[in-house]
Write an enzyme that holds these catalytic residues in place. Structure first.
Site, PDB file in Angstrom:
ATOM      1  N   ARG A  62     118.234  60.031  28.300  1.00  0.00           N
ATOM      2  CA  ARG A  62     116.805  60.261  28.498  1.00  0.00           C
ATOM      3  C   ARG A  62     116.178  59.018  29.117  1.00  0.00           C
ATOM      4  O   ARG A  62     116.535  57.893  28.761  1.00  0.00           O
ATOM      5  CB  ARG A  62     116.141  60.554  27.151  1.00  0.00           C
ATOM      6  CG  ARG A  62     116.283  61.998  26.754  1.00  0.00           C
ATOM      7  CD  ARG A  62     115.844  62.282  25.345  1.00  0.00           C
ATOM      8  NE  ARG A  62     114.667  61.550  24.895  1.00  0.00           N
ATOM      9  CZ  ARG A  62     114.140  61.689  23.678  1.00  0.00           C
ATOM     10  NH1 ARG A  62     114.687  62.527  22.813  1.00  0.00           N
ATOM     11  NH2 ARG A  62     113.082  61.017  23.316  1.00  0.00           N
ATOM     12  N   ARG A  93     122.760  56.801  23.265  1.00  0.00           N
ATOM     13  CA  ARG A  93     122.641  58.246  23.069  1.00  0.00           C
ATOM     14  C   ARG A  93     122.771  59.012  24.391  1.00  0.00           C
ATOM     15  O   ARG A  93     122.254  58.592  25.420  1.00  0.00           O
ATOM     16  CB  ARG A  93     121.251  58.484  22.463  1.00  0.00           C
ATOM     17  CG  ARG A  93     120.905  59.895  22.207  1.00  0.00           C
ATOM     18  CD  ARG A  93     119.794  59.968  21.209  1.00  0.00           C
ATOM     19  NE  ARG A  93     118.464  59.805  21.780  1.00  0.00           N
ATOM     20  CZ  ARG A  93     117.353  60.036  21.087  1.00  0.00           C
ATOM     21  NH1 ARG A  93     117.417  60.394  19.829  1.00  0.00           N
ATOM     22  NH2 ARG A  93     116.170  59.880  21.657  1.00  0.00           N
ATOM     23  N   ARG A 118     102.718  63.078  14.485  1.00  0.00           N
ATOM     24  CA  ARG A 118     103.093  61.681  14.735  1.00  0.00           C
ATOM     25  C   ARG A 118     101.912  60.750  14.499  1.00  0.00           C
ATOM     26  O   ARG A 118     102.075  59.543  14.581  1.00  0.00           O
ATOM     27  CB  ARG A 118     103.550  61.532  16.189  1.00  0.00           C
ATOM     28  CG  ARG A 118     105.060  61.611  16.364  1.00  0.00           C
ATOM     29  CD  ARG A 118     105.346  61.452  17.843  1.00  0.00           C
ATOM     30  NE  ARG A 118     106.632  60.908  18.124  1.00  0.00           N
ATOM     31  CZ  ARG A 118     107.698  61.648  18.473  1.00  0.00           C
ATOM     32  NH1 ARG A 118     107.619  62.952  18.491  1.00  0.00           N
ATOM     33  NH2 ARG A 118     108.828  61.048  18.776  1.00  0.00           N
ATOM     34  N   ARG A 120     108.532  52.252  21.309  1.00  0.00           N
ATOM     35  CA  ARG A 120     108.391  53.474  20.495  1.00  0.00           C
ATOM     36  C   ARG A 120     108.430  53.144  19.006  1.00  0.00           C
ATOM     37  O   ARG A 120     107.701  53.739  18.204  1.00  0.00           O
ATOM     38  CB  ARG A 120     109.498  54.483  20.846  1.00  0.00           C
ATOM     39  CG  ARG A 120     109.173  55.242  22.124  1.00  0.00           C
ATOM     40  CD  ARG A 120     110.398  55.759  22.788  1.00  0.00           C
ATOM     41  NE  ARG A 120     111.010  56.877  22.115  1.00  0.00           N
ATOM     42  CZ  ARG A 120     112.216  57.354  22.424  1.00  0.00           C
ATOM     43  NH1 ARG A 120     112.907  56.795  23.396  1.00  0.00           N
ATOM     44  NH2 ARG A 120     112.708  58.371  21.783  1.00  0.00           N
ATOM     45  N   LYS A 156     116.523  62.964  13.464  1.00  0.00           N
ATOM     46  CA  LYS A 156     115.658  64.117  13.176  1.00  0.00           C
ATOM     47  C   LYS A 156     116.151  65.381  13.875  1.00  0.00           C
ATOM     48  O   LYS A 156     116.236  66.431  13.263  1.00  0.00           O
ATOM     49  CB  LYS A 156     114.232  63.879  13.679  1.00  0.00           C
ATOM     50  CG  LYS A 156     113.433  62.876  12.927  1.00  0.00           C
ATOM     51  CD  LYS A 156     111.954  62.980  13.292  1.00  0.00           C
ATOM     52  CE  LYS A 156     111.621  62.915  14.772  1.00  0.00           C
ATOM     53  NZ  LYS A 156     111.868  61.653  15.445  1.00  0.00           N
TER      54      LYS A 156
HETATM   55  P1  AMP Z   1     110.989  62.939  20.776  1.00  0.00           P
HETATM   56  O1  AMP Z   1     111.926  63.826  21.535  1.00  0.00           O
HETATM   57  O2  AMP Z   1     110.534  63.559  19.494  1.00  0.00           O
HETATM   58  O3  AMP Z   1     111.532  61.544  20.600  1.00  0.00           O
HETATM   59  O4  AMP Z   1     109.662  62.806  21.675  1.00  0.00           O
HETATM   60  C1  AMP Z   1     109.710  62.216  22.959  1.00  0.00           C
HETATM   61  C2  AMP Z   1     108.327  61.809  23.423  1.00  0.00           C
HETATM   62  O5  AMP Z   1     107.484  62.977  23.510  1.00  0.00           O
HETATM   63  C3  AMP Z   1     107.577  60.861  22.495  1.00  0.00           C
HETATM   64  O6  AMP Z   1     107.974  59.509  22.668  1.00  0.00           O
HETATM   65  C4  AMP Z   1     106.137  61.128  22.946  1.00  0.00           C
HETATM   66  O7  AMP Z   1     105.870  60.518  24.200  1.00  0.00           O
HETATM   67  C5  AMP Z   1     106.131  62.638  23.170  1.00  0.00           C
HETATM   68  N1  AMP Z   1     105.776  63.354  21.922  1.00  0.00           N
HETATM   69  C6  AMP Z   1     106.557  64.225  21.219  1.00  0.00           C
HETATM   70  N2  AMP Z   1     105.911  64.682  20.131  1.00  0.00           N
HETATM   71  C7  AMP Z   1     104.693  64.089  20.146  1.00  0.00           C
HETATM   72  C8  AMP Z   1     103.560  64.124  19.288  1.00  0.00           C
HETATM   73  N3  AMP Z   1     103.549  64.861  18.166  1.00  0.00           N
HETATM   74  N4  AMP Z   1     102.466  63.380  19.613  1.00  0.00           N
HETATM   75  C9  AMP Z   1     102.438  62.615  20.730  1.00  0.00           C
HETATM   76  N5  AMP Z   1     103.477  62.515  21.579  1.00  0.00           N
HETATM   77  C10 AMP Z   1     104.597  63.245  21.304  1.00  0.00           C
END
Ligand code: AMP
Length: 227
Positions: A156, A123, A84, A167, A13
């Site tokens: 990360r 990653r 999400r 996740r 993404k």
């Molecule tokens: P990402 O970088 O998109 O993989 O997001 C990393 C983490 O941020 C996720 O695993 C969640 O813990 C939190 N997060 C990001 N976007 C959201 C969202 N829309 N709703 C809830 N948690 C989020």
């Protein structure tokens, strides 16, 4: 233009959103990046949010909504990592309706779970420019160094195998139902995220342009101004 990009963490993404943002000259808004940047462990709330992210849990809808509300005002964008949950999707509709600019299209990238696990655990991310690398599939030219800006690449804390499985479980339970929500509104473009990164970008851009054109023509026909 207001776009969403859906898909599991590791589906690509972020990479695709960056490329599409560049192509259409729109903002790339990643809620994950926003949270990681804004979290300063100085307050109890930030520490609690960081714990949730590191464990691979979702941040509560209420908090996410207050954050997104602020960052959505303004220009065109591609929103990466939001919504999400179903509640977030409904609230996003409501916010965009109030701002008078609905979501034009939702892009969905599908990648099988086993590939996701392999991708995420290898990653490496640049903390400075957010560029992504992979130790096998897309290694940096110089070990641990970002090709774009020379930053020191990091893993990360939520990119371990057990966190990734957690996740993915949450993704299937809470995020996958949203795909159907956008499909039923005829706003969905789905594509496989397996294969050459640039070909996937090109495919998404072509599908998006075609679907936007059809939507525009349909609107004209509905209004009876078709000539
Ligand atoms: P990402 O970088 O998109 O993989 O997001 C990393 C983490 O941020 C996720 O695993 C969640 O813990 C939190 N997060 C990001 N976007 C959201 C969202 N829309 N709703 C809830 N948690 C989020």
């Amino acid at each position: 233009m207001r776009l969403l990009i859906l898909g599991a963490s590791g589906a690509g993404k972020g990479t695709q959103a960056q490329a599409i943002a560049k192509h259409f000259d729109i903002r790339h808004i990643s809620t994950g990046d926003f949270l990681r940047e804004e979290i300063r462990p100085s307050t109890a709330l930030c520490r609690a949010v960081k714990r949730l992210i590191d464990r691979g849990d979702l941040v509560p809808d209420e908090l996410m909504l207050s954050i997104v509300h602020e960052i959505l005002e303004g220009d065109d964008f591609i929103l990466d990592g939001f919504p999400r949950t179903f509640a977030q999707a409904l609230a996003l509709d409501e916010i965009c309706g109030r701002l008078g600019s609905p979501i034009d299209m939702a892009l969905n990238i599908h990648v099988p779970d086993d590939d996701i696990i392999q991708r995420i655990t290898g990653r490496k991310v640049c903390p400075d420019c957010k560029a992504m690398f992979h130790i096998i599939f897309y290694p940096p030219k110089q070990a641990f160094t970002c090709d774009n800006c020379g930053g020191t690449l990091e893993q990360r804390p939520d990119d371990t195998a057990s966190t990734v499985r957690h996740r993915l479980k949450i993704y299937h339970e809470r995020t996958v139902p949203i795909i159907d929500f956008y499909d039923r509104q005829n706003l969905l473009i789905s594509t496989s995220g397996t294969g050459d990164v640039e070909e996937i970008t090109q495919n998404l851009i072509e599908l998006l342009e075609a679907k936007l054109l059809v939507a525009k023509l349909e609107k004209k026909m509905e209004k009876g101004i078709w000539r």
